[in-house]
Design an enzyme around this catalytic site. Structure first.
Site, PDB file in Angstrom:
ATOM      1  N   HIS A   1      19.768 -17.836  33.908  1.00  0.00           N
ATOM      2  CA  HIS A   1      19.524 -17.123  35.164  1.00  0.00           C
ATOM      3  C   HIS A   1      20.878 -16.985  35.847  1.00  0.00           C
ATOM      4  O   HIS A   1      21.883 -17.484  35.338  1.00  0.00           O
ATOM      5  CB  HIS A   1      18.514 -17.924  36.003  1.00  0.00           C
ATOM      6  CG  HIS A   1      18.101 -17.244  37.279  1.00  0.00           C
ATOM      7  ND1 HIS A   1      17.800 -15.903  37.340  1.00  0.00           N
ATOM      8  CD2 HIS A   1      17.915 -17.727  38.546  1.00  0.00           C
ATOM      9  CE1 HIS A   1      17.459 -15.596  38.583  1.00  0.00           C
ATOM     10  NE2 HIS A   1      17.525 -16.683  39.338  1.00  0.00           N
TER      11      HIS A   1
ATOM     12  N   ASP B   1      16.836 -16.031  62.302  1.00  0.00           N
ATOM     13  CA  ASP B   1      17.856 -16.540  61.378  1.00  0.00           C
ATOM     14  C   ASP B   1      17.330 -16.504  59.944  1.00  0.00           C
ATOM     15  O   ASP B   1      17.928 -15.890  59.077  1.00  0.00           O
ATOM     16  CB  ASP B   1      18.255 -17.966  61.756  1.00  0.00           C
ATOM     17  CG  ASP B   1      18.901 -18.031  63.129  1.00  0.00           C
ATOM     18  OD1 ASP B   1      19.498 -17.020  63.544  1.00  0.00           O
ATOM     19  OD2 ASP B   1      18.792 -19.075  63.798  1.00  0.00           O
TER      20      ASP B   1
ATOM     21  N   GLY C   1      20.091 -11.343  37.075  1.00  0.00           N
ATOM     22  CA  GLY C   1      19.661 -12.610  36.499  1.00  0.00           C
ATOM     23  C   GLY C   1      18.194 -12.628  36.121  1.00  0.00           C
ATOM     24  O   GLY C   1      17.681 -13.656  35.671  1.00  0.00           O
ATOM     25  N   HIS C   2      17.503 -11.501  36.333  1.00  0.00           N
ATOM     26  CA  HIS C   2      16.055 -11.488  36.089  1.00  0.00           C
ATOM     27  C   HIS C   2      15.700 -10.714  34.826  1.00  0.00           C
ATOM     28  O   HIS C   2      16.341  -9.718  34.492  1.00  0.00           O
ATOM     29  CB  HIS C   2      15.325 -10.877  37.282  1.00  0.00           C
ATOM     30  CG  HIS C   2      15.407 -11.721  38.513  1.00  0.00           C
ATOM     31  ND1 HIS C   2      14.542 -12.753  38.760  1.00  0.00           N
ATOM     32  CD2 HIS C   2      16.264 -11.685  39.557  1.00  0.00           C
ATOM     33  CE1 HIS C   2      14.855 -13.331  39.918  1.00  0.00           C
ATOM     34  NE2 HIS C   2      15.904 -12.703  40.418  1.00  0.00           N
TER      35      HIS C   2
ATOM     36  N   HIS D   1      18.629 -21.419  43.988  1.00  0.00           N
ATOM     37  CA  HIS D   1      18.777 -20.261  44.883  1.00  0.00           C
ATOM     38  C   HIS D   1      18.035 -20.488  46.199  1.00  0.00           C
ATOM     39  O   HIS D   1      17.016 -21.166  46.247  1.00  0.00           O
ATOM     40  CB  HIS D   1      18.239 -18.995  44.199  1.00  0.00           C
ATOM     41  CG  HIS D   1      19.234 -18.364  43.259  1.00  0.00           C
ATOM     42  ND1 HIS D   1      18.854 -17.646  42.147  1.00  0.00           N
ATOM     43  CD2 HIS D   1      20.595 -18.335  43.284  1.00  0.00           C
ATOM     44  CE1 HIS D   1      19.944 -17.203  41.516  1.00  0.00           C
ATOM     45  NE2 HIS D   1      21.003 -17.616  42.188  1.00  0.00           N
TER      46      HIS D   1
ATOM     47  N   ASP E   1       7.903 -14.568  36.166  1.00  0.00           N
ATOM     48  CA  ASP E   1       8.777 -13.837  37.092  1.00  0.00           C
ATOM     49  C   ASP E   1       8.661 -12.317  36.916  1.00  0.00           C
ATOM     50  O   ASP E   1       8.954 -11.801  35.846  1.00  0.00           O
ATOM     51  CB  ASP E   1      10.209 -14.288  36.799  1.00  0.00           C
ATOM     52  CG  ASP E   1      11.289 -13.561  37.587  1.00  0.00           C
ATOM     53  OD1 ASP E   1      10.951 -12.848  38.551  1.00  0.00           O
ATOM     54  OD2 ASP E   1      12.474 -13.732  37.246  1.00  0.00           O
TER      55      ASP E   1
ATOM     56  N   ASP F   1      16.105 -18.627  47.872  1.00  0.00           N
ATOM     57  CA  ASP F   1      14.688 -18.221  47.928  1.00  0.00           C
ATOM     58  C   ASP F   1      13.788 -19.203  47.176  1.00  0.00           C
ATOM     59  O   ASP F   1      12.582 -18.986  47.068  1.00  0.00           O
ATOM     60  CB  ASP F   1      14.496 -16.778  47.428  1.00  0.00           C
ATOM     61  CG  ASP F   1      15.020 -16.562  46.023  1.00  0.00           C
ATOM     62  OD1 ASP F   1      15.909 -17.326  45.588  1.00  0.00           O
ATOM     63  OD2 ASP F   1      14.532 -15.646  45.344  1.00  0.00           O
TER      64      ASP F   1
ATOM     65  N   ASP G   1      12.628 -18.367  37.793  1.00  0.00           N
ATOM     66  CA  ASP G   1      13.410 -17.138  37.624  1.00  0.00           C
ATOM     67  C   ASP G   1      14.152 -17.268  36.309  1.00  0.00           C
ATOM     68  O   ASP G   1      14.789 -18.289  36.060  1.00  0.00           O
ATOM     69  CB  ASP G   1      14.438 -16.979  38.753  1.00  0.00           C
ATOM     70  CG  ASP G   1      13.804 -16.570  40.074  1.00  0.00           C
ATOM     71  OD1 ASP G   1      12.571 -16.431  40.127  1.00  0.00           O
ATOM     72  OD2 ASP G   1      14.558 -16.403  41.054  1.00  0.00           O
TER      73      ASP G   1
END
Lengths: 559, 559
Positions: A141, A51, A368-369, A76, A195, A78, A163
């Site tokens: 971001h 998953d 967004g980076h 986010h 980042d 992550d 980020d």
């Protein structure tokens, strides 16, 4: 390995270095530990059936009493997705801005966890966590309320970028706080951790607000129903879709569980302007003219169970698309998802639906980076003495370090870390002093960590060659064959169409058992049983007959 | 379905429509069949463990006596790769140009097939195959000696474009034969079937020769060893790498089986200029200075068993790369291979090797397929009455049809075909008149077609959830349990670390058998045996205990 000494700070990534996603960084000062982000990553073809994947935090757990806090830079998955698994094992206070915590609270509710230790932080307001003095600094971001974090320690200031990108015309007017970054630079930044995700893109950021004209262009020429898919956490994107839709006389439908939930949080906290009168529920779509609606949906990655994929398969009860309708994917083709996204697009084309996506229309989405020039700006603002690239695959990290060296960071003051590297930083020196236990933990159904890399290897082997089970009943004394061999296969051959093949397998095993171990290349001193002979005979059969290597499993019952 | 009548031609794709790869088109005229290309495709995560995939040709086999020939437009695997499987079942004469046939002969030798029926064709020279009068017309593509083919029939001329682009400055000076295409247009083309692969790219083709300056730029600044990876069939690319290397004082090493083989064929037939004195064998690399060598290698797609991947893993005996060395990927990121290619790049970066690839340096590779403006040029040259897009996924086909309509083809004279659609074309009408048996055939080891989609579904299920086998011995009369249940798992849990779980499974089955079928929701009239009870009990156990759905297989032995 002892704890950090007075004159040093230690840095330990347990996730997110050498990979995209699953971010978790630990800072240690005076023996106390501060955790930055607890992210997850999604499975790939290498990890079938899983998953989600989260970092292995056994090292942290062993030092649970030293953990003074968990810092969340933004909301986010992550960066916060592993929190429901990590938090119960650390039980540290959690710090973050309002929107990030709004998402965390929702997550904790789903997992039946207490939210007692969640503390909201405001940008620019310093606060103390153990020996760490922290300031959240607003950065732009692809999610609202994101932050870089300055970490003031007795040996100097570290800056954890989170980020970010430098968007000078963001949708809500809140730019990255360049003043606070520059002020840190002027006061002196000991180390910058930054980042690296988009270091391989040249130039500076395209603004989030540059998407609006591209959306308007499509809305203006759309004839029928418009479905606009994007990430449910990208509140500014959703704001722009809403604004564009309304400007073109369309009401808005929110489709997908996380789209409804995240927009709900954003509305509650004032991060989105969306009037209730402009909202139509999915159930009441049929009461409106098609060219008067814009559906904002999840499913931009072609996820097989998403609502958008059901729409494409014509299996959605309330949303039916056809010729004259338009689907806008205002989203990235996330690496690894390309195949699924193209399938989605092909299905829609087959229905006569027009699809607008970033491969044909690069203006319909922005990242967004920070690309290279923004990363240079970050280095120029903060003028760090030491530099560590973070968030990226090895190629990103190496390129980012090279970029920092070109900006004047001394070669010996920058290094590329891997997950598990324990780095010691003093005012004059940086080095990797140890490797600690780390890794990936698979979450599959209710199991967290009961599946390991060995199980994954087995799953991959099963998927490539299938498996054969050979069952025999032998006498307890003497080993005489009483019943069988019986053969069971899965994923090897189509048994119904090849019944003779099963018979051949039985024959092969029976003959091998009758002849015995002789001539089968077993070592002389090996203790060879019926199952060894059966397995070897079947392996040979498959290699010779079909050129394949299925998993062969013996089961011998003694009676 | 009867055969084609006097006044019509039929067109039937058995592969390559709605997908990239596995091209096979059939043309029927006066009851005779002509096959165009017999390509293969490579497996995806949906088809684990498969070697290659070829079209199902049972429909053709049934009409074997009507097949008058197999036409090969060029030598790429997606056009000739299935020939060793298809030809023995049709045994028709094979027609193609010299280089294409050079590759076919090599392939036939490997498969121990006779090459008696292979007939070499020259561009512009018309020849007759049954009722079809054919002319091969030279087109530029990412392989030498490629062709469009004009098919003259009693009802008019069809043009099958093959894979092409219009490269006006090709490496060997041989441009696409625009005159022949224009002449056909002037005489009248009934129908054009044209390559749709790059319809979604705007503009006109970048020339193959534009890669040379990009190669030179890298060769000029390279300090150590240079490895340049590309497709072994792209002879013009290899020529340019050779020329660039020699111009920069480097000798050439050919690395990889297919690189050696294809360059061998090209040298023999005069398609490449490569002096033996400029060649160094892999074994003698150590006798040369690193900055005096350029290795031309296969493995640009990050194939796990490729020589380049072994180099990246530092497992190659003769080629060791490190800081100062450079790898140039003069190749496409083929969709689906992105993950593998990035892994390769990451490994090389970790060794300090610089990697140049098309994502950072778009000039280092060009595509062999016509983008939108070239496709328009093809339509403008040939002025077809009917238009059928071929070679592409649904989105490409629909976009290409739209492009043709914008160029003036009447809407009712163009349609999008799928594999298996039997199209009837008369001078005034085109329509799909039938669907015929078609599909994909999996080649796995020595087996061709013994694995079907059901086996693939089983493999995917095994890979996602693993499998559990429960074995029991029961009495022949009465069904009393004599031995077991015994449990065997693979890919579900790590048995060594969870031994109690196996015990729980055994207990669960034993208890269920003791209680019997009552309360297990079987239909009242169902005949419920021990295996049904065991399977249902285990499924429940996994769902409740782990939230998973492994494949549960029962094996009951009667004694």
């Amino acid at each position: 390995m002892t704890s950090s000494t007075e004159g040093s700070v230690r840095i330990l990534p347990l996730g997110g270095l050498g990979e995209i996603g699953m971010n978790l960084m630990v800072y240690e000062c005076q023996g106390k530990l501060l955790v930055f982000d607890t992210g997850l990553t999604f499975p790939s073809p290498d990890t079938p059936g899983v998953d989600v994947i989260i970092p292995d935090i056994r090292w942290l757990e062993e030092r649970k009493q030293d953990v003074v806090g968990i810092i969340l830079t933004h909301g986010h998955e992550d960066h916060i997705g592993a929190l429901p698994y990590v938090w119960p094992r650390l039980e540290s206070p959690i710090f973050g801005t309002a929107f990030t915590l709004g998402l965390v609270k929702m997550k904790f509710k789903e997992h039946d966890l207490s939210t007692a230790t969640i503390r909201e932080v405001r940008h620019r307001e310093a606060f103390q966590v153990g020996p760490f003095n922290l300031i959240f600094i607003h950065v732009t971001h692809s999610i609202v309320d994101a932050s870089a974090v300055a970490i003031r320690t007795p040996i100097g200031t570290l800056l954890h970028s989170g980020d970010f990108k430098f968007d000078h015309t963001p949708v809500n007017g809140l730019t990255s706080d360049l003043f606070s970054l520059a002020k840190l630079g002027e006061e002196g930044v000991l180390a910058l951790l930054s980042d690296s995700t988009n270091v391989d893109r040249s130039g500076s950021s395209r603004s989030e607000s540059s998407v609006r004209p591209a959306l308007d262009e499509q809305m203006a020429r759309a004839q029928g129903l418009v479905v606009c898919a994007t990430f449910s956490s990208n509140i500014h994107r959703i704001q722009q879709i809403v604004d564009s839709a309304i400007a073109h006389g369309r009401k808005v439908v929110l489709n997908g569980r996380s789209m409804e939930a995240n927009v709900g949080v954003a509305r509650e906290l004032g991060f989105i302007r969306l009037d209730g009168d402009d909202l139509v529920t999915v159930k009441s779509i049929k009461n409106h003219e098609r060219h008067r609606l814009c559906i904002i949906s999840t499913g931009s990655q072609g996820e097989p169970n998403s609502s958008l994929m059901r729409i494409a398969h014509q299996e959605h009860r309330d949303i039916i698309l056809g010729a004259g309708d338009m689907v806008i994917l205002s989203s990235k083709f996330i690496p690894g998802n390309e195949r699924a996204i193209w399938s989605l697009i092909n299905l829609l084309y087959e229905r006569g639906v027009e699809v607008v996506h970033e491969k044909d229309n690069p203006h319909i989405h922005v990242s967004g980076h920070a690309p290279a020039d923004d990363l240079k700006t970050m280095l120029a603002l903060t003028k760090p003495r030491f530099f560590i690239p973070m968030h990226g695959e090895p190629r990103h990290l190496h390129l980012h370090r090279k970029l920092a060296l070109a900006m004047g960071v001394a070669e010996e003051r920058s290094l590329v870390m891997e997950n598990g590297d324990l780095v010691e930083l003093t005012p004059n020196h940086i080095s990797i002093i140890d490797r600690v236990e780390h890794g990936r933990v698979f979450v599959d159904g209710k199991g967290v960590g009961d599946i390991c890399d060995i199980v994954m290897r087995d799953r991959r082997h099963l998927s490539e060659d299938g498996m054969v089970v050979v069952v025999m009943v032998v006498a307890k004394d003497g080993g005489q064959l009483l019943e069988g061999p019986e053969i069971l296969t899965r994923g090897v051959i189509h048994e119904d169409e090849n019944p003779q093949m099963l018979e051949e397998m039985r024959e092969t095993v029976a003959q091998a058992l009758a002849i015995g171990a002789k001539g089968m290349d077993f070592n002389e001193d090996e203790q060879v049983g019926a199952s060894d002979i059966a397995v070897r005979a079947l392996r040979r059969f498959f290699k010779k007959r079909l050129g394949r290597r299925p998993v062969v499993l013996p089961m011998v019952m003694e009676m």
